[in-house]
Write a protein that holds these residues in place. Structure first.
Motif, PDB file in Angstrom:
ATOM      1  N   HIS A  10      -0.262   3.105  -5.375  1.00 27.31           N
ATOM      2  CA  HIS A  10      -1.194   3.123  -6.492  1.00 27.31           C
ATOM      3  C   HIS A  10      -1.275   4.505  -7.143  1.00 27.31           C
ATOM      4  CE1 HIS A  10      -4.416   5.228  -4.312  1.00 27.31           C
ATOM      5  NE2 HIS A  10      -4.043   4.534  -3.261  1.00 27.31           N
TER       6      HIS A  10
ATOM      7  N   THR B  83       0.825  -1.197   0.000  1.00 24.90           N
ATOM      8  CA  THR B  83       0.000   0.000   0.000  1.00 24.90           C
ATOM      9  C   THR B  83       0.862   1.249   0.000  1.00 24.90           C
ATOM     10  OG1 THR B  83      -1.647  -1.201   1.256  1.00 24.90           O
ATOM     11  CG2 THR B  83      -1.885   1.165   1.167  1.00 24.90           C
TER      12      THR B  83
ATOM     13  N   HIS C 294       1.494   6.541  -1.337  1.00 25.06           N
ATOM     14  CA  HIS C 294       0.700   5.397  -1.782  1.00 25.06           C
ATOM     15  C   HIS C 294       1.237   4.911  -3.127  1.00 25.06           C
ATOM     16  CE1 HIS C 294      -2.436   5.487   1.242  1.00 25.06           C
ATOM     17  NE2 HIS C 294      -2.373   6.806   1.182  1.00 25.06           N
TER      18      HIS C 294
ATOM     19  N   ASN D  22       2.166   6.361 -11.415  1.00 28.14           N
ATOM     20  CA  ASN D  22       1.922   5.821 -12.740  1.00 28.14           C
ATOM     21  C   ASN D  22       3.204   5.967 -13.542  1.00 28.14           C
ATOM     22  OD1 ASN D  22       0.922   4.905 -15.117  1.00 28.14           O
ATOM     23  ND2 ASN D  22      -0.617   6.504 -15.370  1.00 28.14           N
TER      24      ASN D  22
END
Length: 98
Positions: free
Chosen positions: A91, A24, A89, A94
């Motif tokens: 996620h 995470t 984080h 990119n």
């Protein structure tokens, strides 16, 4: 397999599983990597004791040096990513974004 070997293998395996399943935050991934390196360092440091050789090896010192460099690089990436993306984080990162 002795209890010492089992504890080193289990410490390395648990940290690898932590890296695989708990991705995470970047800091948790870095902590899992550091625990993997620590398990490898302790195992390499205990290797001459287990084989009952008198010569000490240079390999644990080199591994500790690379581990310190890896920790410094990881913390620098953590600070840079937090400044650019606003959080750590995983996620949010990119890699395909220009």
């Amino acid at each position: 397999m002795t209890l010492l070997h089992l504890s080193f293998y289990s410490a390395f395996t648990l940290s690898a599983l932590g890296l695989a399943f708990h991705r995470t935050h970047l800091i948790s991934a870095l902590l899992c990597l550091e625990s993997m390196m620590l398990a490898m360092y302790v195992a390499l440091s205990m290797w001459p004791v287990q084989t009952q050789t008198l010569s000490s090896t240079l390999l644990p010192i080199l591994m500790l040096t690379f581990s310190a460099c890896e920790a410094g690089t990881g913390l620098a990436l953590l600070v840079a990513s937090t400044r650019t993306h606003g959080s750590d984080h995983l996620h949010n990162f990119n890699l395909l974004q220009c």
